[in-house]
Design a protein around this motif. Structure first.
Motif, PDB file in Angstrom:
ATOM      1  N   LYS A  35      24.455  78.077  65.965  1.00 16.40           N
ATOM      2  CA  LYS A  35      25.790  77.933  66.550  1.00 16.40           C
ATOM      3  C   LYS A  35      26.187  79.133  67.396  1.00 16.40           C
ATOM      4  CE  LYS A  35      29.182  75.956  64.368  1.00 16.40           C
ATOM      5  NZ  LYS A  35      29.371  74.745  65.196  1.00 16.40           N
ATOM      6  N   SER A  36      25.407  80.211  67.315  1.00 18.45           N
ATOM      7  CA  SER A  36      25.657  81.366  68.179  1.00 18.45           C
ATOM      8  C   SER A  36      25.453  81.029  69.648  1.00 18.45           C
ATOM      9  CB  SER A  36      24.735  82.533  67.785  1.00 18.45           C
ATOM     10  OG  SER A  36      24.970  82.943  66.451  1.00 18.45           O
ATOM     11  N   LEU A  37      24.800  79.906  69.920  1.00 19.12           N
ATOM     12  CA  LEU A  37      24.558  79.499  71.301  1.00 19.12           C
ATOM     13  C   LEU A  37      25.774  78.823  71.944  1.00 19.12           C
ATOM     14  CD1 LEU A  37      20.922  78.034  71.153  1.00 19.12           C
ATOM     15  CD2 LEU A  37      21.659  80.208  72.150  1.00 19.12           C
ATOM     16  N   THR A  78      20.821  84.769  72.516  1.00 25.33           N
ATOM     17  CA  THR A  78      19.856  83.715  72.843  1.00 25.33           C
ATOM     18  C   THR A  78      18.482  84.027  72.283  1.00 25.33           C
ATOM     19  OG1 THR A  78      21.078  83.288  74.896  1.00 25.33           O
ATOM     20  CG2 THR A  78      18.856  82.374  74.727  1.00 25.33           C
ATOM     21  N   LEU A  79      18.031  85.278  72.463  1.00 24.17           N
ATOM     22  CA  LEU A  79      16.718  85.666  71.954  1.00 24.17           C
ATOM     23  C   LEU A  79      16.691  85.631  70.424  1.00 24.17           C
ATOM     24  CD1 LEU A  79      15.827  88.656  74.331  1.00 24.17           C
ATOM     25  CD2 LEU A  79      14.978  86.297  74.424  1.00 24.17           C
ATOM     26  N   GLY A  80      17.805  86.012  69.806  1.00 22.58           N
ATOM     27  CA  GLY A  80      17.887  85.975  68.344  1.00 22.58           C
ATOM     28  C   GLY A  80      17.770  84.563  67.808  1.00 22.58           C
ATOM     29  N   VAL A  81      18.442  83.624  68.477  1.00 24.26           N
ATOM     30  CA  VAL A  81      18.337  82.219  68.070  1.00 24.26           C
ATOM     31  C   VAL A  81      16.909  81.720  68.248  1.00 24.26           C
ATOM     32  CG1 VAL A  81      19.042  79.866  68.635  1.00 24.26           C
ATOM     33  CG2 VAL A  81      20.758  81.664  68.484  1.00 24.26           C
ATOM     34  N   ALA A  82      16.277  82.086  69.370  1.00 22.37           N
ATOM     35  CA  ALA A  82      14.903  81.656  69.633  1.00 22.37           C
ATOM     36  C   ALA A  82      13.947  82.195  68.567  1.00 22.37           C
ATOM     37  CB  ALA A  82      14.462  82.130  71.013  1.00 22.37           C
ATOM     38  N   LEU A  83      14.113  83.470  68.207  1.00 26.04           N
ATOM     39  CA  LEU A  83      13.261  84.073  67.182  1.00 26.04           C
ATOM     40  C   LEU A  83      13.515  83.427  65.824  1.00 26.04           C
ATOM     41  CD1 LEU A  83      11.228  86.242  66.308  1.00 26.04           C
ATOM     42  CD2 LEU A  83      13.154  87.837  66.048  1.00 26.04           C
ATOM     43  N   ILE A  96      31.690  67.842  65.393  1.00 26.65           N
ATOM     44  CA  ILE A  96      31.755  67.947  63.932  1.00 26.65           C
ATOM     45  C   ILE A  96      30.678  67.086  63.275  1.00 26.65           C
ATOM     46  CG2 ILE A  96      33.207  67.523  61.903  1.00 26.65           C
ATOM     47  CD1 ILE A  96      35.620  68.130  63.714  1.00 26.65           C
ATOM     48  N   LEU A  97      30.500  65.873  63.789  1.00 27.86           N
ATOM     49  CA  LEU A  97      29.483  64.982  63.232  1.00 27.86           C
ATOM     50  C   LEU A  97      28.087  65.585  63.358  1.00 27.86           C
ATOM     51  CD1 LEU A  97      28.382  62.323  62.118  1.00 27.86           C
ATOM     52  CD2 LEU A  97      28.528  61.375  64.436  1.00 27.86           C
ATOM     53  N   LEU A  98      27.767  66.126  64.523  1.00 27.23           N
ATOM     54  CA  LEU A  98      26.437  66.715  64.736  1.00 27.23           C
ATOM     55  C   LEU A  98      26.231  67.946  63.865  1.00 27.23           C
ATOM     56  CD1 LEU A  98      26.261  66.255  68.599  1.00 27.23           C
ATOM     57  CD2 LEU A  98      24.709  65.210  66.926  1.00 27.23           C
ATOM     58  N   GLY A  99      27.305  68.703  63.616  1.00 26.19           N
ATOM     59  CA  GLY A  99      27.203  69.833  62.695  1.00 26.19           C
ATOM     60  C   GLY A  99      26.827  69.372  61.299  1.00 26.19           C
ATOM     61  N   ASN A 100      27.415  68.262  60.863  1.00 21.63           N
ATOM     62  CA  ASN A 100      27.084  67.717  59.545  1.00 21.63           C
ATOM     63  C   ASN A 100      25.674  67.128  59.515  1.00 21.63           C
ATOM     64  OD1 ASN A 100      29.433  68.357  58.134  1.00 21.63           O
ATOM     65  ND2 ASN A 100      30.497  66.510  58.819  1.00 21.63           N
ATOM     66  N   VAL A 101      25.258  66.488  60.606  1.00 24.08           N
ATOM     67  CA  VAL A 101      23.886  65.980  60.686  1.00 24.08           C
ATOM     68  C   VAL A 101      22.899  67.138  60.564  1.00 24.08           C
ATOM     69  CG1 VAL A 101      22.171  64.882  62.182  1.00 24.08           C
ATOM     70  CG2 VAL A 101      24.480  63.942  62.038  1.00 24.08           C
ATOM     71  N   SER A 102      23.200  68.229  61.262  1.00 28.75           N
ATOM     72  CA  SER A 102      22.333  69.408  61.187  1.00 28.75           C
ATOM     73  C   SER A 102      22.265  69.958  59.766  1.00 28.75           C
ATOM     74  CB  SER A 102      22.846  70.484  62.147  1.00 28.75           C
ATOM     75  OG  SER A 102      22.053  71.653  62.066  1.00 28.75           O
ATOM     76  N   LEU A 103      23.428  70.024  59.101  1.00 28.91           N
ATOM     77  CA  LEU A 103      23.464  70.535  57.725  1.00 28.91           C
ATOM     78  C   LEU A 103      22.633  69.682  56.775  1.00 28.91           C
ATOM     79  CD1 LEU A 103      27.078  71.720  56.800  1.00 28.91           C
ATOM     80  CD2 LEU A 103      24.963  73.043  56.755  1.00 28.91           C
ATOM     81  N   ARG A 104      22.532  68.409  57.054  1.00 33.98           N
ATOM     82  CA  ARG A 104      21.736  67.545  56.194  1.00 33.98           C
ATOM     83  C   ARG A 104      20.258  67.932  56.232  1.00 33.98           C
ATOM     84  NH1 ARG A 104      20.339  61.047  56.922  1.00 33.98           N
ATOM     85  NH2 ARG A 104      18.689  61.052  55.357  1.00 33.98           N
ATOM     86  N   TYR A 105      19.790  68.386  57.386  1.00 33.20           N
ATOM     87  CA  TYR A 105      18.350  68.573  57.576  1.00 33.20           C
ATOM     88  C   TYR A 105      17.864  70.026  57.556  1.00 33.20           C
ATOM     89  CZ  TYR A 105      18.096  63.640  58.916  1.00 33.20           C
ATOM     90  OH  TYR A 105      18.154  62.274  58.912  1.00 33.20           O
ATOM     91  N   PHE A 141      17.926  69.890  66.796  1.00 29.54           N
ATOM     92  CA  PHE A 141      18.545  69.291  67.974  1.00 29.54           C
ATOM     93  C   PHE A 141      19.996  68.887  67.710  1.00 29.54           C
ATOM     94  CE2 PHE A 141      14.160  68.592  69.619  1.00 29.54           C
ATOM     95  CZ  PHE A 141      14.354  69.183  70.862  1.00 29.54           C
ATOM     96  N   ALA A 142      20.311  68.509  66.474  1.00 30.01           N
ATOM     97  CA  ALA A 142      21.702  68.191  66.148  1.00 30.01           C
ATOM     98  C   ALA A 142      22.588  69.428  66.303  1.00 30.01           C
ATOM     99  CB  ALA A 142      21.801  67.650  64.720  1.00 30.01           C
ATOM    100  N   ALA A 143      22.099  70.585  65.854  1.00 26.96           N
ATOM    101  CA  ALA A 143      22.866  71.829  65.992  1.00 26.96           C
ATOM    102  C   ALA A 143      23.010  72.230  67.451  1.00 26.96           C
ATOM    103  CB  ALA A 143      22.186  72.944  65.196  1.00 26.96           C
ATOM    104  N   ILE A 144      21.925  72.078  68.224  1.00 24.15           N
ATOM    105  CA  ILE A 144      21.979  72.418  69.648  1.00 24.15           C
ATOM    106  C   ILE A 144      22.967  71.503  70.372  1.00 24.15           C
ATOM    107  CG2 ILE A 144      20.665  72.449  71.803  1.00 24.15           C
ATOM    108  CD1 ILE A 144      20.032  74.785  69.981  1.00 24.15           C
ATOM    109  N   LEU A 145      22.908  70.211  70.077  1.00 25.27           N
ATOM    110  CA  LEU A 145      23.835  69.264  70.698  1.00 25.27           C
ATOM    111  C   LEU A 145      25.273  69.536  70.270  1.00 25.27           C
ATOM    112  CD1 LEU A 145      21.852  65.900  70.495  1.00 25.27           C
ATOM    113  CD2 LEU A 145      22.478  67.152  72.560  1.00 25.27           C
ATOM    114  N   SER A 146      25.450  70.014  69.027  1.00 21.18           N
ATOM    115  CA  SER A 146      26.786  70.376  68.562  1.00 21.18           C
ATOM    116  C   SER A 146      27.356  71.505  69.419  1.00 21.18           C
ATOM    117  CB  SER A 146      26.735  70.796  67.088  1.00 21.18           C
ATOM    118  OG  SER A 146      28.009  71.227  66.649  1.00 21.18           O
TER     119      SER A 146
END
Length: 327
Positions: free
Chosen positions: A106-108, A137-142, A87-96, A156-161
């Motif tokens: 988050k589809s990953l 995976t390809l959609g996220v990469a694109l 949850i924390l990393l999701g919020n960190v991602s939202l900040r940036y 990276f915060a979203a990926i770590l989430s």
């Protein structure tokens, strides 16, 4: 007709609470300039701890899932670390980064969960399930490659989430052996209080000065503080409506509804925050959502067994699929 109306009401409440939670958090970071994700997560966890206690213990609206003290201390608290970190990393991602980009990333989550289950338990996805994760995976990469508002910290915060969500899922089955299948509110009752204890010293150490400066700003109003408190209440309502959705729907319905919800939130966020999006970014988002919807609709995802999710194969997998759809 009454049954359909009841289901639509539950899904509508879920949509509103989920979308409001995400969009309001972004509003807090971007418009209110409250750029303190640890403190915001702490506020949410504190509110959720209190409301979950009131809901289950005080009023008895939901049956409490009993967990022995030794199991809670040795097993549940370690899991709560990943619950909190996700949850924390999701919020960190939202900040940036924009909401649209974060939601696409988050589809990953199922990809990480599948890889971790293979590494930890030797569980293998069926060919169809594995193929369904390719467009995701390809959609996220694109989407990442073409994102105009790309930020490395937010990415990276979203990926770590996503990774921590997968770790929480795998660790839950490794430690609890499928014995305790917690609903959304019981999960808060057991995991939110340890999360508060984890977050509080970090909030004090890293963000307390900034929070005090924000509160003392000349243009600060009681309305701003009210928005923070309201966001915490809404975050609990998200879990309350998730509880009702899990009880009232199948995994397929939750998957379709969950990904439609994600699409709606993405569209609203683009309109609300006016973040620039180009054509190939849209293509990436659609591919990721299509892949993850396909994956969620597959009934027999696993080719070989290895976890209690597969061997017991029923309620735990169903509820986990619904929780992933709601995230």
């Amino acid at each position: 007709i009454k049954g359909s109306l009841h289901l639509l009401t539950i899904l509508g409440a879920w949509y509103i609470s989920n979308g409001t939670t995400i969009l309001l958090n972004k509003y807090i970071f971007q418009t209110m300039l409250f750029q303190f994700p640890i403190t915001l997560t702490l506020l949410h966890m504190t509110m959720q701890s209190g409301l979950a206690f009131v809901t289950i213990v005080i009023f008895g609206l939901i049956e409490k899932t009993p967990i022995p003290t030794d199991v809670y201390v040795k097993r549940m608290i370690p899991i709560s670390f990943f619950f909190c970190a996700n949850i924390l990393l999701g919020n960190v991602s939202l900040r940036y980064v924009p909401v649209s980009f974060m939601q696409t990333l988050k589809s990953l989550t199922p990809v990480f969960a599948a890889v971790l289950q293979y590494l930890c338990f030797g569980s293998r996805l069926s060919v169809q399930a594995a193929v369904s994760l390719v467009p995701a995976t390809l959609g996220v990469a694109l989407s990442a490659y073409t994102e105009l508002s790309f930020n490395l910290i937010g990415f990276f915060a979203a990926i770590l989430s996503c990774l921590f969500t997968g770790l929480k899922f795998v660790l839950s089955f490794a430690l609890l052996r499928g014995q305790y299948n917690l609903d959304a509110i019981n999960m808060l009752l057991y995991m939110a209080p340890p999360s508060v204890l984890i977050l509080f010293p970090n909030s004090f150490w890293f963000e307390s000065e900034g929070v005090m400066a924000w509160l003392k700003a000349p243009d600060r109003t009681e309305k701003d503080v009210g928005v923070l408190i309201f966001s915490a209440i809404v975050s609990f309502s998200l879990n309350a409506t998730l509880f009702m959705v899990i009880k009232a729907t199948s995994s397929v319905t939750a998957t379709i509804a969950g990904n439609l919800k994600t699409l709606v939130v993405i569209i609203i966020s683009i309109i609300m925050f006016k973040n620039p999006v180009q054509f190939w970014n849209y293509v990436g988002m659609i591919a990721a959502l299509a892949g993850i919807t396909w994956y969620g609709m597959i009934k027999n995802k696993w080719q070989t067994t290895g976890t209690s999710e597969i061997s017991e194969g029923s309620r735990a997998e169903s509820d986990q699929t619904k929780r992933e759809a709601a995230s």
